[in-house]
Design an enzyme around this catalytic site. Structure first.
Site, PDB file in Angstrom:
ATOM      1  CE  LYS A   1      21.696  10.275   9.291  1.00 23.65           C
ATOM      2  NZ  LYS A   1      20.373   9.651   9.081  1.00 23.65           N
TER       3      LYS A   1
ATOM      4  CD  GLU B   1      21.739   5.229   0.967  1.00 24.62           C
ATOM      5  OE1 GLU B   1      21.925   5.528   2.162  1.00 24.62           O
ATOM      6  OE2 GLU B   1      21.444   6.080   0.086  1.00 24.62           O
TER       7      GLU B   1
ATOM      8  CE  LYS C   1      24.280   7.722   3.103  1.00 25.22           C
ATOM      9  NZ  LYS C   1      23.553   6.935   4.119  1.00 25.22           N
TER      10      LYS C   1
ATOM     11  CG  ASP D   1      18.349   4.519   2.692  1.00 21.60           C
ATOM     12  OD1 ASP D   1      18.508   4.654   3.920  1.00 21.60           O
ATOM     13  OD2 ASP D   1      17.912   5.421   1.963  1.00 21.60           O
TER      14      ASP D   1
ATOM     15  NE  ARG E   1      24.728  22.536  32.263  1.00 24.08           N
ATOM     16  CZ  ARG E   1      23.982  21.756  33.028  1.00 24.08           C
ATOM     17  NH1 ARG E   1      23.309  22.244  34.051  1.00 24.08           N
ATOM     18  NH2 ARG E   1      23.914  20.467  32.792  1.00 24.08           N
TER      19      ARG E   1
END
Length: 280
Positions: free
Chosen positions: A132, A195, A164, A216, A97
Protein backbone atom coordinates in the site's frame (compact mmCIF):
# COMPACT_ATOMS: atom_id res chain seq x y z
CA UNK A 1 17.54 1.14 -8.86
CA UNK A 2 19.31 4.35 -9.98
CA UNK A 3 17.52 4.29 -13.32
CA UNK A 4 14.18 3.78 -11.58
CA UNK A 5 14.80 6.75 -9.27
CA UNK A 6 15.81 8.89 -12.22
CA UNK A 7 12.47 8.10 -13.91
CA UNK A 8 10.58 8.94 -10.73
CA UNK A 9 12.44 12.22 -10.28
CA UNK A 10 11.97 13.14 -13.94
CA UNK A 11 8.23 12.52 -13.68
CA UNK A 12 7.96 14.59 -10.50
CA UNK A 13 9.91 17.47 -12.01
CA UNK A 14 7.92 17.33 -15.23
CA UNK A 15 4.72 17.50 -13.20
CA UNK A 16 5.99 20.61 -11.39
CA UNK A 17 7.67 22.42 -14.29
CA UNK A 18 5.32 21.68 -17.16
CA UNK A 19 6.30 23.08 -20.54
CA UNK A 20 7.11 26.61 -19.32
CA UNK A 21 9.52 25.81 -16.49
CA UNK A 22 9.89 27.69 -13.20
CA UNK A 23 8.56 31.03 -14.39
CA UNK A 24 8.80 32.70 -10.96
CA UNK A 25 12.45 31.86 -10.45
CA UNK A 26 13.41 32.72 -14.01
CA UNK A 27 11.69 36.09 -13.68
CA UNK A 28 13.47 36.98 -10.45
CA UNK A 29 16.87 35.29 -10.43
CA UNK A 30 19.70 35.86 -12.94
CA UNK A 31 20.98 32.70 -14.63
CA UNK A 32 24.48 33.14 -13.18
CA UNK A 33 23.40 33.83 -9.57
CA UNK A 34 24.86 31.40 -7.03
CA UNK A 35 23.62 30.45 -3.61
CA UNK A 36 23.58 28.04 -0.69
CA UNK A 37 20.74 26.48 1.25
CA UNK A 38 20.39 24.33 4.34
CA UNK A 39 18.00 21.48 5.03
CA UNK A 40 16.74 21.89 8.59
CA UNK A 41 14.64 19.52 10.70
CA UNK A 42 11.79 21.41 12.33
CA UNK A 43 10.75 18.57 14.65
CA UNK A 44 12.09 15.32 16.06
CA UNK A 45 12.15 12.74 13.29
CA UNK A 46 13.93 9.77 11.76
CA UNK A 47 15.54 10.59 8.43
CA UNK A 48 15.03 8.67 5.20
CA UNK A 49 15.36 9.48 1.51
CA UNK A 50 18.41 11.71 1.79
CA UNK A 51 20.21 10.29 -1.23
CA UNK A 52 17.13 10.88 -3.36
CA UNK A 53 16.78 14.40 -1.93
CA UNK A 54 20.30 15.11 -3.18
CA UNK A 55 19.65 13.40 -6.49
CA UNK A 56 16.81 15.82 -7.33
CA UNK A 57 19.13 18.83 -7.23
CA UNK A 58 21.76 17.13 -9.36
CA UNK A 59 19.10 16.14 -11.85
CA UNK A 60 18.06 19.78 -12.22
CA UNK A 61 21.69 20.95 -12.46
CA UNK A 62 24.62 18.49 -12.44
CA UNK A 63 26.88 21.22 -11.01
CA UNK A 64 24.94 21.49 -7.74
CA UNK A 65 26.84 20.16 -4.73
CA UNK A 66 24.95 18.51 -1.89
CA UNK A 67 26.64 17.78 1.44
CA UNK A 68 24.70 15.32 3.58
CA UNK A 69 25.36 15.93 7.27
CA UNK A 70 23.22 13.05 8.52
CA UNK A 71 22.24 9.59 7.31
CA UNK A 72 19.10 7.59 6.69
CA UNK A 73 17.91 5.97 9.91
CA UNK A 74 19.35 8.71 12.10
CA UNK A 75 17.08 10.36 14.64
CA UNK A 76 17.47 14.13 14.72
CA UNK A 77 16.02 16.85 16.92
CA UNK A 78 14.37 20.18 16.02
CA UNK A 79 16.74 22.71 14.41
CA UNK A 80 19.17 19.95 13.38
CA UNK A 81 21.17 20.78 10.24
CA UNK A 82 20.67 17.81 7.92
CA UNK A 83 22.27 18.89 4.60
CA UNK A 84 23.83 21.81 2.75
CA UNK A 85 23.19 22.54 -0.93
CA UNK A 86 25.31 24.88 -3.05
CA UNK A 87 25.02 25.88 -6.69
CA UNK A 88 23.11 28.02 -9.12
CA UNK A 89 20.27 29.73 -7.30
CA UNK A 90 17.79 28.86 -10.03
CA UNK A 91 18.50 25.15 -9.58
CA UNK A 92 18.14 25.37 -5.80
CA UNK A 93 14.76 27.08 -6.05
CA UNK A 94 13.46 24.90 -8.87
CA UNK A 95 14.37 21.61 -7.20
CA UNK A 96 13.31 22.64 -3.70
CA UNK A 97 9.70 21.43 -3.62
CA UNK A 98 10.27 18.10 -5.34
CA UNK A 99 13.24 17.31 -3.10
CA UNK A 100 11.32 18.25 0.03
CA UNK A 101 8.23 16.30 -1.01
CA UNK A 102 10.33 13.15 -1.12
CA UNK A 103 12.39 13.57 2.05
CA UNK A 104 9.42 14.75 4.13
CA UNK A 105 7.30 11.74 3.19
CA UNK A 106 10.03 9.13 3.49
CA UNK A 107 11.14 10.55 6.83
CA UNK A 108 7.54 10.31 8.00
CA UNK A 109 7.53 6.61 7.17
CA UNK A 110 10.84 6.04 8.94
CA UNK A 111 9.62 7.93 12.00
CA UNK A 112 6.44 5.89 12.19
CA UNK A 113 8.40 2.66 11.70
CA UNK A 114 10.61 3.56 14.65
CA UNK A 115 7.53 4.27 16.75
CA UNK A 116 5.81 0.95 16.08
CA UNK A 117 8.99 -1.05 16.64
CA UNK A 118 9.48 0.70 19.98
CA UNK A 119 6.03 -0.56 21.00
CA UNK A 120 7.17 -4.20 20.65
CA UNK A 121 10.79 -3.84 21.77
CA UNK A 122 12.05 -6.93 23.58
CA UNK A 123 9.60 -9.28 21.87
CA UNK A 124 9.93 -11.54 18.83
CA UNK A 125 7.22 -9.66 16.90
CA UNK A 126 8.29 -8.07 13.63
CA UNK A 127 6.34 -5.25 12.04
CA UNK A 128 6.07 -5.47 8.25
CA UNK A 129 5.08 -2.99 5.58
CA UNK A 130 2.72 -3.78 2.69
CA UNK A 131 2.21 -2.94 -0.99
CA UNK A 132 0.00 0.00 0.00
CA UNK A 133 2.43 2.59 -1.29
CA UNK A 134 2.04 5.68 -3.47
CA UNK A 135 2.47 4.68 -7.14
CA UNK A 136 6.12 4.97 -8.15
CA UNK A 137 7.38 5.36 -4.57
CA UNK A 138 7.46 1.74 -3.44
CA UNK A 139 11.23 1.36 -3.40
CA UNK A 140 11.72 4.63 -1.50
CA UNK A 141 8.89 3.73 0.89
CA UNK A 142 10.29 0.32 1.71
CA UNK A 143 13.77 1.76 2.21
CA UNK A 144 12.24 4.27 4.61
CA UNK A 145 10.52 1.52 6.61
CA UNK A 146 13.85 -0.27 7.00
CA UNK A 147 15.56 2.97 7.97
CA UNK A 148 13.09 3.26 10.83
CA UNK A 149 13.85 -0.26 12.03
CA UNK A 150 10.78 -2.13 10.78
CA UNK A 151 10.77 -4.81 8.10
CA UNK A 152 9.73 -5.29 4.48
CA UNK A 153 7.08 -7.72 3.27
CA UNK A 154 7.22 -8.74 -0.40
CA UNK A 155 8.14 -5.92 -2.77
CA UNK A 156 5.54 -6.68 -5.44
CA UNK A 157 3.42 -9.34 -7.07
CA UNK A 158 6.51 -10.92 -8.61
CA UNK A 159 8.48 -11.96 -5.53
CA UNK A 160 6.10 -13.86 -3.30
CA UNK A 161 2.89 -15.91 -3.34
CA UNK A 162 0.26 -14.33 -1.11
CA UNK A 163 -3.21 -15.80 -1.61
CA UNK A 164 -5.79 -13.20 -0.58
CA UNK A 165 -9.56 -13.46 -0.10
CA UNK A 166 -10.29 -12.49 -3.70
CA UNK A 167 -7.89 -15.17 -4.96
CA UNK A 168 -9.79 -17.71 -2.88
CA UNK A 169 -13.08 -16.43 -4.24
CA UNK A 170 -11.71 -16.68 -7.79
CA UNK A 171 -11.11 -20.43 -7.38
CA UNK A 172 -14.52 -21.17 -5.91
CA UNK A 173 -14.01 -20.14 -2.29
CA UNK A 174 -11.82 -23.08 -1.27
CA UNK A 175 -8.65 -22.56 0.76
CA UNK A 176 -7.60 -26.11 -0.10
CA UNK A 177 -8.02 -25.57 -3.84
CA UNK A 178 -6.15 -22.28 -3.76
CA UNK A 179 -3.20 -23.86 -1.97
CA UNK A 180 -3.18 -26.90 -4.25
CA UNK A 181 -3.04 -24.70 -7.35
CA UNK A 182 -0.29 -22.60 -5.83
CA UNK A 183 1.74 -25.71 -4.98
CA UNK A 184 1.33 -27.02 -8.51
CA UNK A 185 1.88 -23.85 -10.51
CA UNK A 186 3.99 -21.39 -8.51
CA UNK A 187 7.81 -21.44 -8.55
CA UNK A 188 8.91 -24.31 -6.36
CA UNK A 189 11.30 -22.38 -4.10
CA UNK A 190 8.84 -19.58 -3.29
CA UNK A 191 7.04 -19.75 0.06
CA UNK A 192 3.25 -19.74 -0.08
CA UNK A 193 1.29 -17.52 2.28
CA UNK A 194 -2.49 -17.50 2.49
CA UNK A 195 -4.91 -15.09 4.13
CA UNK A 196 -7.70 -16.52 6.30
CA UNK A 197 -10.57 -14.79 8.03
CA UNK A 198 -11.77 -17.53 10.38
CA UNK A 199 -10.37 -20.53 12.22
CA UNK A 200 -11.91 -23.19 9.96
CA UNK A 201 -9.90 -21.75 7.09
CA UNK A 202 -6.78 -21.79 9.27
CA UNK A 203 -7.27 -25.51 9.96
CA UNK A 204 -7.54 -26.16 6.22
CA UNK A 205 -4.42 -24.13 5.52
CA UNK A 206 -2.44 -26.08 8.11
CA UNK A 207 -3.64 -29.40 6.72
CA UNK A 208 -2.80 -28.35 3.17
CA UNK A 209 0.73 -27.26 4.04
CA UNK A 210 0.75 -23.46 3.80
CA UNK A 211 4.14 -21.96 4.66
CA UNK A 212 2.72 -18.86 6.35
CA UNK A 213 -0.83 -17.90 7.31
CA UNK A 214 -2.12 -14.33 7.53
CA UNK A 215 -4.90 -13.82 10.08
CA UNK A 216 -7.01 -11.06 8.60
CA UNK A 217 -9.19 -8.80 10.77
CA UNK A 218 -9.38 -11.23 13.67
CA UNK A 219 -9.94 -10.03 17.23
CA UNK A 220 -7.51 -10.81 20.03
CA UNK A 221 -9.42 -13.89 21.23
CA UNK A 222 -9.51 -15.38 17.72
CA UNK A 223 -5.79 -14.74 17.37
CA UNK A 224 -5.09 -16.44 20.72
CA UNK A 225 -6.99 -19.51 19.53
CA UNK A 226 -5.18 -19.42 16.19
CA UNK A 227 -1.81 -19.44 17.97
CA UNK A 228 -2.90 -22.44 20.02
CA UNK A 229 -4.18 -24.28 16.96
CA UNK A 230 -0.99 -23.61 14.99
CA UNK A 231 1.26 -24.58 17.92
CA UNK A 232 4.35 -23.08 16.31
CA UNK A 233 4.21 -25.23 13.17
CA UNK A 234 4.33 -22.24 10.81
CA UNK A 235 4.64 -18.47 11.22
CA UNK A 236 1.50 -16.43 11.75
CA UNK A 237 1.00 -12.91 10.45
CA UNK A 238 -1.74 -10.56 11.63
CA UNK A 239 -3.26 -7.83 9.47
CA UNK A 240 -6.24 -5.52 9.65
CA UNK A 241 -7.33 -3.33 12.53
CA UNK A 242 -3.76 -2.72 13.68
CA UNK A 243 -3.14 0.24 15.96
CA UNK A 244 -0.10 1.35 17.92
CA UNK A 245 -1.93 0.62 21.16
CA UNK A 246 -2.75 -2.93 20.08
CA UNK A 247 0.78 -3.95 19.15
CA UNK A 248 1.98 -4.92 22.67
CA UNK A 249 -1.06 -7.18 23.09
CA UNK A 250 -0.37 -8.89 19.77
CA UNK A 251 3.24 -9.44 20.80
CA UNK A 252 2.09 -11.17 23.99
CA UNK A 253 -0.28 -13.40 22.01
CA UNK A 254 2.72 -14.96 20.29
CA UNK A 255 2.22 -14.15 16.61
CA UNK A 256 5.32 -13.73 14.49
CA UNK A 257 4.47 -10.80 12.20
CA UNK A 258 2.11 -7.87 12.00
CA UNK A 259 1.66 -6.11 8.65
CA UNK A 260 0.70 -2.43 8.73
CA UNK A 261 -0.35 -0.62 5.59
CA UNK A 262 -0.34 2.59 7.63
CA UNK A 263 3.46 2.60 7.61
CA UNK A 264 3.45 3.69 3.98
CA UNK A 265 -0.04 5.01 3.26
CA UNK A 266 -0.79 7.02 6.40
CA UNK A 267 2.53 8.19 7.83
CA UNK A 268 2.56 11.96 8.31
CA UNK A 269 4.99 13.98 6.23
CA UNK A 270 7.61 15.37 8.60
CA UNK A 271 8.48 19.05 8.86
CA UNK A 272 11.78 19.78 7.15
CA UNK A 273 12.62 23.10 5.56
CA UNK A 274 15.10 24.22 2.93
CA UNK A 275 16.34 27.70 3.79
CA UNK A 276 18.47 29.95 1.60
CA UNK A 277 21.43 31.11 3.69
CA UNK A 278 23.63 32.76 1.05
CA UNK A 279 22.94 34.40 -2.28
CA UNK A 280 25.31 36.19 -4.63
Amino acid sequence: MDAFLDRLISLALEEDLGAAGDITTEALVPADAMGSAELIAKERLVLAGLDTFARVFVRVDPDVKVELLARDGQEVQPKALVARVHGRMRALLTAERTALNIVQRTSGMATMAQQVMAAVRGTKLRILDTRKTAPGMRSLSKQAVKAGGAFNHRFGLFDGVLIKDNHIAAVGGSVREALRRARTNAPQLVKIEIEVTHLDQLAEALEEGADVVMLDNMDDEQIRRAVELTAGRIPLEVSGGITLERLPRLAKLGVDFVSMGALTHSARAMDLSLEIVQAR
